[in-house]
Design a protein around this motif. Structure first.
Motif, mmCIF file in Angstrom:
data_model
loop_
_atom_site.group_PDB
_atom_site.id
_atom_site.type_symbol
_atom_site.label_atom_id
_atom_site.label_comp_id
_atom_site.label_asym_id
_atom_site.label_seq_id
_atom_site.Cartn_x
_atom_site.Cartn_y
_atom_site.Cartn_z
ATOM 1 N N UNK A 286 -4.990 -6.237 10.526
ATOM 2 C CA UNK A 286 -5.577 -5.309 9.582
ATOM 3 C C UNK A 286 -5.064 -3.899 9.710
ATOM 4 N N UNK A 287 -4.261 -3.622 10.754
ATOM 5 C CA UNK A 287 -3.804 -2.261 10.923
ATOM 6 C C UNK A 287 -2.654 -1.958 9.969
ATOM 7 N N UNK A 288 -2.450 -0.681 9.738
ATOM 8 C CA UNK A 288 -1.355 -0.217 8.901
ATOM 9 C C UNK A 288 -0.158 0.075 9.801
ATOM 10 N N UNK B 201 -4.815 7.907 0.868
ATOM 11 C CA UNK B 201 -4.586 6.676 0.134
ATOM 12 C C UNK B 201 -4.216 6.996 -1.311
ATOM 13 N N UNK C 10 3.116 2.031 9.842
ATOM 14 C CA UNK C 10 3.831 3.087 9.136
ATOM 15 C C UNK C 10 5.288 3.133 9.584
ATOM 16 N N UNK D 280 0.987 -5.079 4.075
ATOM 17 C CA UNK D 280 -0.155 -5.393 4.928
ATOM 18 C C UNK D 280 -0.762 -6.726 4.524
ATOM 19 N N UNK D 281 -1.137 -7.544 5.537
ATOM 20 C CA UNK D 281 -1.711 -8.846 5.222
ATOM 21 C C UNK D 281 -3.067 -8.680 4.539
ATOM 22 N N UNK D 282 -3.444 -9.704 3.804
ATOM 23 C CA UNK D 282 -4.669 -9.634 3.037
ATOM 24 C C UNK D 282 -5.921 -9.895 3.829
ATOM 25 N N UNK D 283 -5.865 -10.753 4.819
ATOM 26 C CA UNK D 283 -7.077 -11.105 5.547
ATOM 27 C C UNK D 283 -6.822 -11.071 7.042
ATOM 28 N N UNK D 284 -7.821 -10.631 7.780
ATOM 29 C CA UNK D 284 -7.691 -10.574 9.232
ATOM 30 C C UNK D 284 -8.794 -11.411 9.837
ATOM 31 N N UNK E 154 0.515 5.418 0.834
ATOM 32 C CA UNK E 154 -0.217 6.578 1.318
ATOM 33 C C UNK E 154 0.734 7.772 1.265
ATOM 34 N N UNK F 259 0.847 -1.190 0.000
ATOM 35 C CA UNK F 259 0.000 0.000 0.000
ATOM 36 C C UNK F 259 0.883 1.241 0.000
ATOM 37 N N UNK G 101 -9.494 -11.707 12.993
ATOM 38 C CA UNK G 101 -9.802 -11.284 14.358
ATOM 39 C C UNK G 101 -8.658 -10.633 15.090
ATOM 40 N N UNK G 102 -7.459 -10.720 14.570
ATOM 41 C CA UNK G 102 -6.336 -10.086 15.255
ATOM 42 C C UNK G 102 -6.159 -8.656 14.802
ATOM 43 N N UNK G 103 -5.000 -8.103 15.043
ATOM 44 C CA UNK G 103 -4.745 -6.717 14.661
ATOM 45 C C UNK G 103 -3.979 -6.647 13.344
#
Lengths: 115, 114
Positions: free
Chosen positions: A101-103, A46, A105, A91-95, A36, A34, A97-99
Motif C-alpha cells: 500500500x505504500x507509495x 495528491x 516515489x 501502485x497495487x490496488x489491494x493490500x 502527486x 497516481x 497485509x504487506x507493504x
C-alpha cells in the motif's frame, strides 16, 4: 525501485497546457497510476489517479494509453503556482497485509512554468 | 474538514539523541504512513499503521519505530540519531488500510542532525 520513468525536467509557458509524460511499461492489471506534486519543501499534494479510463478533476486530466504502459498528466492552463516536482506512481490496488500500500516515489519531473 | 498536521515543523538534534515526531491524521482517516525524504530525492516509505498495528514496513532499521493511538494520530520515533537521518519526515493519512486508498500528506517535519 520506482516502476515509472519520467523526464527529469520540463518547461511550460504560463497559460498553456502542460503535458507531463510517464512510462510504466511493467504495470500489472491491478495497479493504479497516481500523480502527486510537491511544491518546494512542502508535503506532496495528491492530484489524480486512474486504472484504465481517462480521468479528469478540477486540477488535471489523466490520459492512460490503451495498453496502460504510459500515461500523461495534463494541466490545462498552467500558472506560476504549478511550478513543482510531479511524481507519477504505480501502485497495487489491494493490500492484504504487506507493504504494497505504500507509495514508491521516483525522482519525478521538475516542471517550471515561465511567464 | 481538518487536513493532516505534523509537529514540530523544524527540529535540530545531535548525533546519538532520540527524537519523536507527531502526526494528526485527516478527519475520518484510520491509516497513517510515514516517509523520509532526503534532500533532492523522492520520499521513501518507512512504515504504515492501520488500526494501531504496523501494516507494512520499508527498508529502515529497527531504531525507526512508531505508534498509532486510538484517535488514529501517530508518532514516529528515531533512536540513536545519525547524520544521515537529516531529512524531511512526512506523514500521510488515508482511510481503509487496504492499500488502494488515496494518501494525503502533511506539511512535514524537517529534522537536522548535527
Amino acid at each position: 525501485d520506482a516502476k515509472t520513468t519520467q523526464p527529469p525536467s520540463m518547461d511550460c509557458a504560463e497559460g498553456r497546457a502542460a503535458n507531463l509524460p510517464c512510462n510504466h511499461s511493467t504495470i500489472s492489471g491491478n495497479e493504479y497510476v497516481y500523480w502527486y506534486r510537491q511544491i518546494h519543501s512542502q508535503g506532496p499534494q495528491y492530484i489524480i489517479h486512474g486504472l484504465k479510463n481517462n480521468e479528469t478533476n478540477e486540477m488535471a486530466s489523466l490520459i492512460i494509453t490503451e495498453d496502460r504502459k504510459s500515461s500523461t498528466l495534463i494541466l490545462p492552463h498552467a500558472t506560476l503556482r504549478d511550478t513543482a516536482v510531479y511524481y507519477c506512481i504505480v501502485r497495487v490496488g489491494l493490500n492484504y497485509g504487506g507493504s504494497q500500500g505504500n507509495l514508491i516515489f521516483g525522482k519525478g519531473t521538475k516542471l517550471s512554468v515561465k511567464p | 474538514e481538518t487536513g493532516v498536521t505534523q509537529s514540530p515543523t523544524h527540529l535540530i538534534k545531535t548525533r546519538g539523541q532520540q527524537v519523536t515526531l507527531r502526526c494528526s491524521s485527516q478527519s475520518g482517516h484510520n491509516t497513517v504512513s510515514w516517509y523520509q525524504q532526503a534532500l533532492g530525492q523522492g520520499p521513501q516509505f518507512i512504515f504504515q499503521y492501520y488500526r494501531e498495528e504496523e501494516n507494512g514496513r520499508g527498508n529502515f532499521p529497527p531504531r525507526f519505530s512508531g505508534l498509532q493511538f486510538p484517535n488514529y494520530s501517530s508518532e514516529l520515533n528515531v533512536n540513536a540519531l545519525e547524520l544521515d537521518d537529516s531529512a524531511l519526515y512526512l506523514c500521510a493519512s488515508s482511510f481503509g488500510g487496504l492499500g488502494q486508498e488515496t494518501q494525503y500528506f502533511g506539511p512535514g517535519t524537517r529534522l537536522l542532525v548535527l
